[in-house]
Design a protein around this motif. Sequence first.
Motif, PDB file in Angstrom:
ATOM      1  N   VAL A  34       1.568  14.799  20.903  1.00  0.00           N
ATOM      2  CA  VAL A  34       1.094  14.996  22.316  1.00  0.00           C
ATOM      3  C   VAL A  34      -0.138  15.625  22.236  1.00  0.00           C
ATOM      4  N   ASN A  35      -1.383  15.200  22.915  1.00  0.00           N
ATOM      5  CA  ASN A  35      -2.597  16.162  23.110  1.00  0.00           C
ATOM      6  C   ASN A  35      -2.648  16.177  24.715  1.00  0.00           C
ATOM      7  N   SER A  36      -3.935  16.277  25.131  1.00  0.00           N
ATOM      8  CA  SER A  36      -4.080  16.676  26.197  1.00  0.00           C
ATOM      9  C   SER A  36      -3.967  15.437  27.260  1.00  0.00           C
ATOM     10  N   THR A  37      -4.321  14.108  26.810  1.00  0.00           N
ATOM     11  CA  THR A  37      -4.301  12.905  27.710  1.00  0.00           C
ATOM     12  C   THR A  37      -3.744  11.744  26.950  1.00  0.00           C
ATOM     13  N   LYS A  38      -2.966  12.005  25.766  1.00  0.00           N
ATOM     14  CA  LYS A  38      -2.133  10.856  25.142  1.00  0.00           C
ATOM     15  C   LYS A  38      -1.032  11.499  24.390  1.00  0.00           C
ATOM     16  N   SER A  39      -0.135  10.553  24.260  1.00  0.00           N
ATOM     17  CA  SER A  39       1.103  10.935  23.549  1.00  0.00           C
ATOM     18  C   SER A  39       1.854   9.580  23.035  1.00  0.00           C
ATOM     19  N   ASN A  40       2.005   9.736  21.738  1.00  0.00           N
ATOM     20  CA  ASN A  40       2.824   8.531  21.114  1.00  0.00           C
ATOM     21  C   ASN A  40       4.401   8.534  21.405  1.00  0.00           C
ATOM     22  N   PRO A  65       9.906   0.334  17.059  1.00  0.00           N
ATOM     23  CA  PRO A  65       8.857   0.099  18.103  1.00  0.00           C
ATOM     24  C   PRO A  65       8.298   1.445  18.487  1.00  0.00           C
ATOM     25  N   SER A  66       7.004   1.539  18.662  1.00  0.00           N
ATOM     26  CA  SER A  66       6.141   2.831  19.102  1.00  0.00           C
ATOM     27  C   SER A  66       5.135   2.109  20.007  1.00  0.00           C
ATOM     28  N   GLY A  67       4.438   3.046  20.882  1.00  0.00           N
ATOM     29  CA  GLY A  67       3.506   2.725  21.544  1.00  0.00           C
ATOM     30  C   GLY A  67       2.632   4.023  21.862  1.00  0.00           C
ATOM     31  N   ILE A  68       1.484   3.854  22.688  1.00  0.00           N
ATOM     32  CA  ILE A  68       0.598   5.042  22.839  1.00  0.00           C
ATOM     33  C   ILE A  68       0.509   4.864  24.537  1.00  0.00           C
ATOM     34  N   LEU A  69       0.869   6.262  25.131  1.00  0.00           N
ATOM     35  CA  LEU A  69       0.739   6.232  26.578  1.00  0.00           C
ATOM     36  C   LEU A  69      -0.598   7.260  26.852  1.00  0.00           C
ATOM     37  N   SER A  70      -1.477   6.799  27.435  1.00  0.00           N
ATOM     38  CA  SER A  70      -2.803   7.172  27.659  1.00  0.00           C
ATOM     39  C   SER A  70      -3.041   7.660  28.794  1.00  0.00           C
ATOM     40  N   ASP A  71      -4.203   8.021  29.242  1.00  0.00           N
ATOM     41  CA  ASP A  71      -4.891   8.491  30.711  1.00  0.00           C
ATOM     42  C   ASP A  71      -3.901   9.495  31.283  1.00  0.00           C
ATOM     43  N   LEU A  72      -3.146  10.341  30.458  1.00  0.00           N
ATOM     44  CA  LEU A  72      -2.505  11.412  31.214  1.00  0.00           C
ATOM     45  C   LEU A  72      -3.307  12.653  31.548  1.00  0.00           C
ATOM     46  N   PRO A 104      -4.213  16.589  31.520  1.00  0.00           N
ATOM     47  CA  PRO A 104      -3.929  17.467  30.841  1.00  0.00           C
ATOM     48  C   PRO A 104      -3.161  18.735  31.396  1.00  0.00           C
ATOM     49  N   TYR A 105      -2.587  19.436  30.579  1.00  0.00           N
ATOM     50  CA  TYR A 105      -1.878  20.758  31.194  1.00  0.00           C
ATOM     51  C   TYR A 105      -0.914  20.523  32.270  1.00  0.00           C
ATOM     52  N   SER A 106      -0.017  19.425  32.075  1.00  0.00           N
ATOM     53  CA  SER A 106       0.863  19.078  32.845  1.00  0.00           C
ATOM     54  C   SER A 106       2.323  18.740  32.310  1.00  0.00           C
ATOM     55  N   LYS A 107       3.395  18.905  33.226  1.00  0.00           N
ATOM     56  CA  LYS A 107       4.702  18.340  32.685  1.00  0.00           C
ATOM     57  C   LYS A 107       4.932  17.077  33.314  1.00  0.00           C
ATOM     58  N   TYR A 108       5.418  16.282  32.066  1.00  0.00           N
ATOM     59  CA  TYR A 108       5.850  14.744  32.718  1.00  0.00           C
ATOM     60  C   TYR A 108       7.139  14.518  32.216  1.00  0.00           C
ATOM     61  N   LYS A 109       7.717  13.591  33.110  1.00  0.00           N
ATOM     62  CA  LYS A 109       9.234  13.050  32.887  1.00  0.00           C
ATOM     63  C   LYS A 109       8.730  11.511  32.604  1.00  0.00           C
ATOM     64  N   MET A 110       9.682  10.921  31.838  1.00  0.00           N
ATOM     65  CA  MET A 110       9.568   9.545  31.586  1.00  0.00           C
ATOM     66  C   MET A 110      11.215   8.947  31.284  1.00  0.00           C
ATOM     67  N   PHE A 111      11.332   7.781  31.542  1.00  0.00           N
ATOM     68  CA  PHE A 111      12.446   6.870  31.087  1.00  0.00           C
ATOM     69  C   PHE A 111      12.136   5.438  30.906  1.00  0.00           C
ATOM     70  N   MET A 112      12.817   4.526  30.187  1.00  0.00           N
ATOM     71  CA  MET A 112      12.187   3.410  29.615  1.00  0.00           C
ATOM     72  C   MET A 112      13.606   2.283  30.131  1.00  0.00           C
ATOM     73  N   THR A 118       1.556  17.889  28.022  1.00  0.00           N
ATOM     74  CA  THR A 118       0.355  17.999  27.716  1.00  0.00           C
ATOM     75  C   THR A 118      -0.199  19.280  27.555  1.00  0.00           C
ATOM     76  N   LYS A 119      -1.177  19.189  26.530  1.00  0.00           N
ATOM     77  CA  LYS A 119      -1.994  20.389  26.056  1.00  0.00           C
ATOM     78  C   LYS A 119      -3.036  20.667  27.060  1.00  0.00           C
ATOM     79  N   GLU A 120      -3.599  21.633  26.941  1.00  0.00           N
ATOM     80  CA  GLU A 120      -4.613  22.081  27.970  1.00  0.00           C
ATOM     81  C   GLU A 120      -6.145  21.498  27.689  1.00  0.00           C
ATOM     82  N   GLY A 121      -6.672  20.909  28.616  1.00  0.00           N
ATOM     83  CA  GLY A 121      -8.041  20.200  28.257  1.00  0.00           C
ATOM     84  C   GLY A 121      -9.147  20.964  28.879  1.00  0.00           C
TER      85      GLY A 121
END
Length: 1038
Positions: A838-844, A894-901, A903-911, A930-933
């Motif tokens: 996980v970085n400031s705008t993307k996560s695997n 399987p894996s993927g990249i979630l982008s356009d996040l 920065p410095y936010s708490k996210y939730k997700m399910f699939m 996400t990390k600070e940007g």
Amino acid sequence: MFGQGGHAALALMSLLLLLWHDAAPIEVPQDPKILQDLKQPPTIVKQSVKDYIVDPRDNIIIECEAKGNPVPTFSWRRNGKFFNIGKDPRVTMRKRSGTLEIGFRSGGRPEDYEGEYQCFASNDFGVALSNKILLRVSKAPLWPKEVLEPVVVTEGSPLVLLCNPPPGLPPPFTFWMNSAMTPIPQDKRVSMGLNGDLYFSNVLAKDAHTDYSCNARFLFTHTIQQKNPFTLKVLTSRKVAESTPTFLSPPGTESSKMVLRDEQLLLECIAAGLPTPTIKWFKKGGDLPGRKVKFENYNKTLKIINVSEEDAGEYVCMANNHLGSIRHSIFVQVKAAPYWLDKPTNLVLAPDENGRLVCRANGNPKPNIQWLINGQPVDSAPPSLSRQVLGDTIIFRSVQMGSSAVYQCNASNEHGYLLANAFVSVLDMPPRMLGLKNQLIKVIENNRTFLDCPFFGSPLPELRWFKNGQGSGLDGGQYRVYINGTLEIKRARSEDEGTYTCVANSILGTAENQVLLEVKERTRIVRVPEHQSAIRGSTARFDCVVKSDPSLPITVAWTKDDKPLYLGWRLKKDEESLNIPNVNEGDEGTYTCTVKSEIDQDSASARLTVLEEASLNPSVSSALPPDRPDPPMDLDLSDPAARSVRLTWIPGNDHRSPITQFLVQFEEDRWEPGRWQNLSTYPGDLNSVILQLAPYVNYQFRVIAINSVGQSQPSRPSPRYKTSGAAPDAIPRGLRGWGSKKDNMEITWEPLLDLERNGPNLHYNVFWRRKDLGHEWNNVTTMGSKHVVQNTETYVPYEIKIQARNEFGQGPESNVVTGYSGEDKPTDAPTDLRVSKVNSTKSNIHWKPVDLNSIQGEFKEYRLYYWREASLVPGLMVNKEKKTKGFYSTVAEPSGILSDLVPYSKYKMFMVVANNRFESPPSNTVEFTTKEGVPDAPRFFRINRRSFDTIHLEWDKPLEPNGILIGYQLKYQTVNGSRIGRLQLEQFLPNVTDFTLRLPDRSTRYKFHLSALTQVGAGEVYAEESPHFTNEGECFYI
């Protein structure tokens, strides 16, 4: 690795190639006179293939043809030793050729002549070599005698019937047949592998036969050998146990395959299991090469044509049924036999000239380059001061007569070799002229012209042009001399007329030729024909007065509407005009006068319009504009037939613009009475046509005339004409099957058009059956455009077809299409959803996939729902709207990249996993931050100049700080046109949002760069110049 000496040699080679300059090689013209006297080393022009398989029933012919001057003589080596042809009565060599013919009329065995052959073509100037030709005799051995015990297998079990064909040359083509010589039916369950074995994924009771026979067809002898048949006995039971997939071929979980570049790659996976598994293919780390890949043998074979290096890698085949799935990885290595990068070519040099031969090849492994001279290794040839071998290059310096030779380059690795011949011919030949002697060239004044002077000599002569035998040579200004000897005169004038002499000169002599140039006046029409109108019955005249060069004969020709004009008894032509007496409607058109001389031509056109006789005053008639035509008259129907009728009409007046088209329309009184529809268009010179009609329609017709102005009014309708009925011709379009509920399938189609019915009482016969089960067709007859099949299983394929019928019979059946019954909600949810990197705008993101059978429909995607739960910046409100992103993946992990996040936010997700209609239950919910940007730009930036000596700046914090703001950074510098002053820096705490700058004088302007800061760094920069002094400020919003 190179040692110290190797590096020194490479450096010397590079230096020599950089500093040394060679002359351009001489190009020998293909002139018969030159070639007749030209002495050249041999060149191989035809030879047999490297791997040469021959038919034992025929004579053996090994080809070797070469050209050269003197004519080459030929010799052969067999298995590396001199082949004495004269001592073998069966072997003859064709005259003036090296081709061998080995005959067996007097006995002997072709197998005794198997081996490796190489042809040598020699003359006084060198020796050329053919490839090494491996001669082998085709073999079609018999199948070994064997007694095959009956094969006994339990119903539902897998089975492999071995073929093991005899090893022929070339290998035979195998296939399976029964005792009636009928091919064994093959499908997804039963098929033949690449090795010829017959594979059963699961055996059914119907497979019990006594005549499974493998056949081998040998291509050269056109014979078929048959293996003793297998007898297959199937032990049946009331209930057959289902089984998960296992691989019959290849065994295990991994295998490897090596393939050569440009060849064909065949990968095979055959699986056992009940139900019969389906096979899917993937390539790890990339996509399958779509343009080159094909799937064969019911998806069990993957074929890639023209393999290249990027096709190497790990290929995965997956076999699955509803009980489970398995995978097998095939690691493909791509090697390469040598292939040319720079193939050496023949080199013709004059004495004392320089040149080079280059031989570059690539392959995997990298090929070894070996040079030969006249068939012997160059290292063992007598040394020559004019020749130096530098790896893949041979350099020639100051070559001399007598050093002509044929050089061979051999590039080889473990997968094959390349052999190229390239001769070096040292040639001295006095200058020669190759063109016609004393040629006469005529050119139009002010045109560009070229005087050709083809020549040859070795060394290449210097060529100069002279006019009228005077001057110091023509080049520059009005003249340009090309390297091939052609003289260009850029704009020919009368003073350029005369005799031009080209002189070719070298140390071996001189040759010359002459060209006579005549400059002529342009041919042109000085009085052109003009557009005119003529009353019917009067005389029309078109002028065409020509001026041309008195010494050039000319011809004048007339055309009408781009077709040759036939003069006949009425039309008259003289030197300056065309006369058309007694004008009629057929004379109307465009007339063109064309005048030609032997070197140029000119043309001009005019249009003749024919007016009505009633227009007595020519001046009035000629002034009448063209108009729309009158409607056609007197429509008549004749020649009635089942689906056609002849329509005839009389055209109306065209009103001075020829009719170009007739439009025929129809109206019918059954489906859309009163509505006129277009039927067809016809050329304007027709007034009687055959109309193609539909059955069971009560027609009437009308005709519209069209000219350049527009359409006429429609004619009066024709009498009605009723066609008889017939069975439908059309097939209903848009046939499809889809499920609106989980236990049904709706079959829909587009109804036939009214004019496609062909008769009364139109119905549709609809057919359907389960795909791949061999069931009988179900059918229903309906008048509508939909039929619903009830009580289906969830998402299973059906074959569907349809035909129309009426009282006269049935129409053609449609092609069979595949439809599916309805989908249901997927039962399984993706599991173990997690994040990484996980970085400031993307996560695997990663997850464990579902069993594809649990989707209960077409697999559409794994759908990720995610939302921004909160910002880690205290007090910042966020939008919690859910977003989605789809992932299509059928791999095991399987894996993927979630982008356009943000920065410095708490996210939730399910699939969830989705088919076309439903989603599965959700996976586990995952939280991550996400990390600070770096921050966004400040929300606004105001620049106010309120007095002569100050500028006041104001800004507001960014809408998205993307972290904890630690301040602001302002960079500024003076600007004066293109001159920019020293950059100055101010930094502010996060609670400071304004700044006042004192100006040194009122004319000073600044450029400002403002950005917000977090611990990560500076954010988006806003740059703007300060305004001129006014009472207003400027505000810049980001």
